[in-house]
Structures are given as structure tokens and as C-alpha cells.
Design a protein around this motif. Structure first.
Motif, PDB file in Angstrom:
ATOM      1  N   ARG A   1       0.834  -1.208   0.000  1.00 40.35           N
ATOM      2  CA  ARG A   1       0.000   0.000   0.000  1.00 40.35           C
ATOM      3  C   ARG A   1       0.863   1.249   0.000  1.00 40.35           C
ATOM      4  NH1 ARG A   1      -2.631  -2.149   4.338  1.00 40.35           N
ATOM      5  NH2 ARG A   1      -2.111  -0.331   5.608  1.00 40.35           N
ATOM      6  N   LYS A   2       1.942   1.235   0.778  1.00 40.16           N
ATOM      7  CA  LYS A   2       2.848   2.394   0.813  1.00 40.16           C
ATOM      8  C   LYS A   2       3.501   2.586  -0.555  1.00 40.16           C
ATOM      9  CE  LYS A   2       5.256   5.716   2.807  1.00 40.16           C
ATOM     10  NZ  LYS A   2       6.145   6.124   1.705  1.00 40.16           N
ATOM     11  N   PHE A   3       3.850   1.499  -1.213  1.00 42.13           N
ATOM     12  CA  PHE A   3       4.408   1.566  -2.557  1.00 42.13           C
ATOM     13  C   PHE A   3       3.419   2.223  -3.519  1.00 42.13           C
ATOM     14  CE2 PHE A   3       4.538  -0.833  -6.669  1.00 42.13           C
ATOM     15  CZ  PHE A   3       5.718  -0.309  -7.175  1.00 42.13           C
ATOM     16  N   VAL A   4       2.153   1.817  -3.457  1.00 43.67           N
ATOM     17  CA  VAL A   4       1.127   2.398  -4.327  1.00 43.67           C
ATOM     18  C   VAL A   4       0.935   3.880  -4.015  1.00 43.67           C
ATOM     19  CG1 VAL A   4      -1.320   2.322  -4.957  1.00 43.67           C
ATOM     20  CG2 VAL A   4      -0.027   0.195  -4.699  1.00 43.67           C
ATOM     21  N   GLU A   5       0.930   4.234  -2.741  1.00 47.17           N
ATOM     22  CA  GLU A   5       0.820   5.643  -2.358  1.00 47.17           C
ATOM     23  C   GLU A   5       1.968   6.454  -2.938  1.00 47.17           C
ATOM     24  OE1 GLU A   5      -1.262   4.649   1.990  1.00 47.17           O
ATOM     25  OE2 GLU A   5       0.797   5.401   1.875  1.00 47.17           O
ATOM     26  N   ASP A   6       3.185   5.891  -2.891  1.00 48.97           N
ATOM     27  CA  ASP A   6       4.370   6.600  -3.369  1.00 48.97           C
ATOM     28  C   ASP A   6       4.346   6.817  -4.877  1.00 48.97           C
ATOM     29  OD1 ASP A   6       5.346   6.716  -0.797  1.00 48.97           O
ATOM     30  OD2 ASP A   6       6.804   5.094  -1.053  1.00 48.97           O
ATOM     31  N   ILE A   7       3.926   5.805  -5.637  1.00 43.11           N
ATOM     32  CA  ILE A   7       4.041   5.899  -7.093  1.00 43.11           C
ATOM     33  C   ILE A   7       2.849   6.605  -7.741  1.00 43.11           C
ATOM     34  CG2 ILE A   7       5.539   3.889  -7.214  1.00 43.11           C
ATOM     35  CD1 ILE A   7       3.151   2.239  -8.190  1.00 43.11           C
ATOM     36  N   THR A   8       1.756   6.820  -6.972  1.00 39.31           N
ATOM     37  CA  THR A   8       0.591   7.500  -7.532  1.00 39.31           C
ATOM     38  C   THR A   8       0.324   8.854  -6.896  1.00 39.31           C
ATOM     39  OG1 THR A   8      -0.963   6.479  -5.969  1.00 39.31           O
ATOM     40  CG2 THR A   8      -0.513   5.287  -8.033  1.00 39.31           C
ATOM     41  N   GLY A   9       0.821   9.076  -5.676  1.00 39.53           N
ATOM     42  CA  GLY A   9       0.518  10.312  -4.979  1.00 39.53           C
ATOM     43  C   GLY A   9      -0.926  10.413  -4.538  1.00 39.53           C
ATOM     44  N   VAL A  10      -1.587   9.285  -4.362  1.00 39.08           N
ATOM     45  CA  VAL A  10      -3.013   9.270  -4.042  1.00 39.08           C
ATOM     46  C   VAL A  10      -3.310   9.695  -2.605  1.00 39.08           C
ATOM     47  CG1 VAL A  10      -3.065   6.851  -3.301  1.00 39.08           C
ATOM     48  CG2 VAL A  10      -5.124   7.884  -4.303  1.00 39.08           C
ATOM     49  N   GLY A  11      -2.300   9.670  -1.742  1.00 32.21           N
ATOM     50  CA  GLY A  11      -2.535   9.948  -0.332  1.00 32.21           C
ATOM     51  C   GLY A  11      -2.722   8.658   0.445  1.00 32.21           C
ATOM     52  N   ASP A  12      -3.150   8.780   1.681  1.00 29.33           N
ATOM     53  CA  ASP A  12      -3.257   7.615   2.560  1.00 29.33           C
ATOM     54  C   ASP A  12      -4.375   6.678   2.122  1.00 29.33           C
ATOM     55  OD1 ASP A  12      -1.213   8.613   4.112  1.00 29.33           O
ATOM     56  OD2 ASP A  12      -2.556   9.588   5.548  1.00 29.33           O
ATOM     57  N   LEU A  13      -4.019   5.404   1.944  1.00 31.07           N
ATOM     58  CA  LEU A  13      -4.994   4.369   1.624  1.00 31.07           C
ATOM     59  C   LEU A  13      -5.386   3.624   2.888  1.00 31.07           C
ATOM     60  CD1 LEU A  13      -3.348   2.968  -1.625  1.00 31.07           C
ATOM     61  CD2 LEU A  13      -5.363   4.442  -1.481  1.00 31.07           C
ATOM     62  N   SER A  14      -6.609   3.194   2.945  1.00 27.46           N
ATOM     63  CA  SER A  14      -7.125   2.501   4.118  1.00 27.46           C
ATOM     64  C   SER A  14      -6.513   1.112   4.249  1.00 27.46           C
ATOM     65  CB  SER A  14      -8.649   2.374   4.032  1.00 27.46           C
ATOM     66  OG  SER A  14      -9.146   1.556   5.059  1.00 27.46           O
ATOM     67  N   GLY A  15      -6.189   0.725   5.464  1.00 31.45           N
ATOM     68  CA  GLY A  15      -5.750  -0.637   5.740  1.00 31.45           C
ATOM     69  C   GLY A  15      -6.873  -1.506   6.252  1.00 31.45           C
ATOM     70  N   GLU A  16      -8.086  -1.021   6.173  1.00 29.00           N
ATOM     71  CA  GLU A  16      -9.230  -1.708   6.767  1.00 29.00           C
ATOM     72  C   GLU A  16     -10.057  -2.516   5.776  1.00 29.00           C
ATOM     73  OE1 GLU A  16      -9.775  -1.772  10.051  1.00 29.00           O
ATOM     74  OE2 GLU A  16      -7.897  -0.656  10.199  1.00 29.00           O
ATOM     75  N   LYS A  17      -9.803  -2.365   4.471  1.00 35.98           N
ATOM     76  CA  LYS A  17     -10.676  -3.007   3.498  1.00 35.98           C
ATOM     77  C   LYS A  17      -9.881  -3.700   2.402  1.00 35.98           C
ATOM     78  CE  LYS A  17     -14.384   0.400   4.032  1.00 35.98           C
ATOM     79  NZ  LYS A  17     -15.206   1.437   3.353  1.00 35.98           N
ATOM     80  N   THR A  18     -10.356  -4.880   2.027  1.00 34.65           N
ATOM     81  CA  THR A  18      -9.927  -5.492   0.773  1.00 34.65           C
ATOM     82  C   THR A  18     -11.160  -5.608  -0.113  1.00 34.65           C
ATOM     83  OG1 THR A  18     -10.311  -7.781   1.473  1.00 34.65           O
ATOM     84  CG2 THR A  18      -8.165  -6.823   1.971  1.00 34.65           C
ATOM     85  N   ASP A  19     -10.950  -5.634  -1.405  1.00 40.60           N
ATOM     86  CA  ASP A  19     -12.085  -5.585  -2.335  1.00 40.60           C
ATOM     87  C   ASP A  19     -11.576  -6.044  -3.699  1.00 40.60           C
ATOM     88  OD1 ASP A  19     -14.446  -5.023  -3.648  1.00 40.60           O
ATOM     89  OD2 ASP A  19     -14.311  -2.849  -3.440  1.00 40.60           O
ATOM     90  N   LEU A  20     -11.732  -7.326  -4.013  1.00 43.09           N
ATOM     91  CA  LEU A  20     -11.205  -7.828  -5.281  1.00 43.09           C
ATOM     92  C   LEU A  20     -11.911  -9.124  -5.672  1.00 43.09           C
ATOM     93  CD1 LEU A  20      -7.630  -9.377  -4.753  1.00 43.09           C
ATOM     94  CD2 LEU A  20      -9.252  -9.005  -2.917  1.00 43.09           C
TER      95      LEU A  20
END
Length: 294
Positions: A132-151
Motif C-alpha cells: 500500500r505504501k508503494f502504491v501511495e508513493d508511485i501514484t501520490g493518491v494519499g493515505d490508503l485505508s488498511g481496513e478493506k480489501t475488495d477484489l
């Protein structure tokens, strides 16, 4: 088992609405070791990927190549083919075979869960704090929730498609697709099934053009991702043209703690459903032939 058994006959399956079911991400969460290719997460690569993301169009997106350990992903593909059932779903927007929400694998009985060890590893790695931290770093999306999965897993056979929409529902922040197409029979443009990204009509807010600006083939062991943007992140899945192999993927979302501003411009509100529907409770092998359906 061959890829032909991935696709069930549409006449044997009942359509159902698209699910919006989430579950705690911490369950069975591991790390990326042994799953995600180590070099992908390096500091230098993050810098380059962020640069690629920020300069992409028609809206910011990325395609990560060689995402996973090759043997592990082959094992994931095999587990899904043999041990997870799919339901045929058709609306005005899409035609696809789709599994239930893989967030609910934790509710499986021990015997069923034991058949999916590599899929559980992949799910845990994707939703791990490290990734999740990797995705935040490469997109600049901001903080992603660690409470949900959805796939879920999606299978498009010949004629299968997904019409233009922006993916905005609730707290979705990043859309991603991991492609599990046949690693020994590479996907080509002649097969169809490309992910198509659309620009907006100039001077007309929240309205996509009719022609995509760019497209990406569903290449084995790649991961496409983009920030979900209300009235902007319009995309589709081109109709699958080949009858020889299905377009096979795992698609999902990273969420934020609260819904995005501007969600009133979403194109997917009609697809929402009640919490608790469309859950994986048990697994059965894909059956049928590659005739008809998605």
C-alpha cells in the motif's frame, strides 16, 4: 485442466448484480516477500514509476511489468482455475464471468482454504502495508485505508466486454487489474480485450470521448492501476475477439477512509448492492466449455 474450462456456458448460470463488499484487510495479510518481484519496490524504481505516472494520459495511470514471482503467479492461476467457481453476469454495462469477493476467503472452511495457499499469499501481499505504501508513493493518491480489501477474479470469453465508466463507488481510491492470461500463449492485439482509457470531451465536464486515447493489452504478470476520479477516470474493456483463450484477471480496489468529493458524478451508482451479497462461501471447479458467454 485447460483454459477452456475457465468459462462456463452462459445458459447454466444466473446473472447477478456487481458486488460492493469489503472486508478487513488485516486478515491473513502478510508482506510482499516471495510474492512481489523485489526490484519493483526499490527506491529508484519508485521514483521512475512516479515520473511515468505523473506524465501519463489521458489521466494518470501505470502498468507495472513482471509484478510477481513467476512460479507463484502460475500457481495462483492454477488454483483459481481448479478451485473457484464463477457466476455469469450481464448488464447493459458488462458481460463477464466473475467470482465472489476474494476478501471473504477467510470465511472458507479449512479444506477449501487449503486449496488456495498462493492466492491467499497474493491477496495478502497486495493489501499489505508495504505494498500500500508503494502504491501511495508511485501514484501520490494519499493515505490508503488498511481496513478493506475488495477484489475478485474476472473471466471474459469471446464477446465479453465492459463499457465505458469511471469506477467511482463509495470509498474507492485506486483501481487495479492483475492479468492472469495464459503465460504460454501471449495475448496480442488481434485477441481484443484491451483496457481502453478515454479522455473527456473538450469543454464538456464529466463526459468521455467516444474514442480511447490509449489502450493496454492484458499481458501476463502485469498490473494496471489508476486513481479513481469522479467524472474523469473513464475506461472500458474492449470486446474479446478470440475464441481460443479467455481474458483472465484479478481486479480490485484500494479504498480511502471516506468517499471522494465529486462522487455525484459517478457512472456506477446503479451497480451498488446491499452489504453482504455476492460473497465467496464455498468453492467449486469451473465447468463448461468456451462456447458463448463472456
Amino acid at each position: 485442466m485447460t483454459d477452456a474450462t475457465l468459462v462456463a456456458d452462459a445458459s447454466d448460470l444466473e446473472p447477478s448484480a456487481k458486488r460492493l463488499k469489503t472486508a478487513p484487510a488485516g486478515t491473513a495479510a502478510t508482506g510482499t516477500a516471495g510474492v512481489i518481484r523485489p526490484g519493483l519496490l526499490s527506491a529508484d524504481n519508485r521514483t521512475q514509476l512516479r515520473r511515468d505516472h505523473d506524465t501519463s494520459g489521458p489521466y494518470t495511470h501505470l502498468v507495472l511489468k513482471n509484478l510477481c514471482d513467476e512460479q507463484l503467479l502460475r500457481a495462483v492461476r492454477d488454483e483459481v482455475i481448479h478451485n473457484i467457481s464463477a457466476t455469469y453476469k450481464e448488464t447493459d454495462l458488462f458481460k463477464v464471468f466473475q467470482t465472489g469477493d476474494l476478501a471473504n476467503m477467510d470465511k472458507l472452511d479449512p479444506e477449501s482454504a487449503a486449496k488456495l495457499p498462493n492466492l491467499m499469499k497474493l491477496r495478502g501481499a497486495i493489501y499489505s502495508q508495504e505494498f500500500r505504501k508503494f502504491v501511495e508513493d508511485i501514484t501520490g493518491v494519499g493515505d490508503l485505508s488498511g481496513e478493506k480489501t475488495d477484489l475478485s477474479c474476472n473471466v471474459y470469453a469471446q464477446g465479453g466486454h465492459l463499457l465505458n465508466h469511471d469506477d467511482v463507488i463509495g470509498t474507492r481510491a485506486i483501481s487495479f487489474i492483475i492479468y492472469l492470461t495464459d503465460p504460454d500463449d501471449p495475448w496480442t492485439a488481434a485477441d481484443g480485450g484491451a483496457l481502453e482509457l478515454y479522455p473527456l470531451v473538450e469543454g464538456v465536464p464529466h463526459t468521455p470521448d467516444v474514442i480511447p486515447a490509449t489502450s493496454h493489452l492484458p499481458v501476463w504478470n502485469t498490473m494496471a492501476m489508476f486513481i479513481v476520479q469522479p467524472g474523469k477516470s473513464f475506461h472500458s474493456v474492449q470486446e474479446v475477439l478470440t475464441s481460443e483463450k479467455p481474458r483472465f484477471s484479478i481486479s480490485g480496489w484500494f479504498h480511502k477512509a471516506t468517499p471522494q468529493e465529486g462522487s455525484q458524478h459517478a457512472s456506477l451508482q446503479q451497480l451498488q448492492m446491499k452489504a453482504g451479497e455476492d460473497q465467496i462461501q464455498e468453492h467449486a471447479e469451473f465447468q463448461g466449455s468456451n462456447t458463448g458467454g463472456d
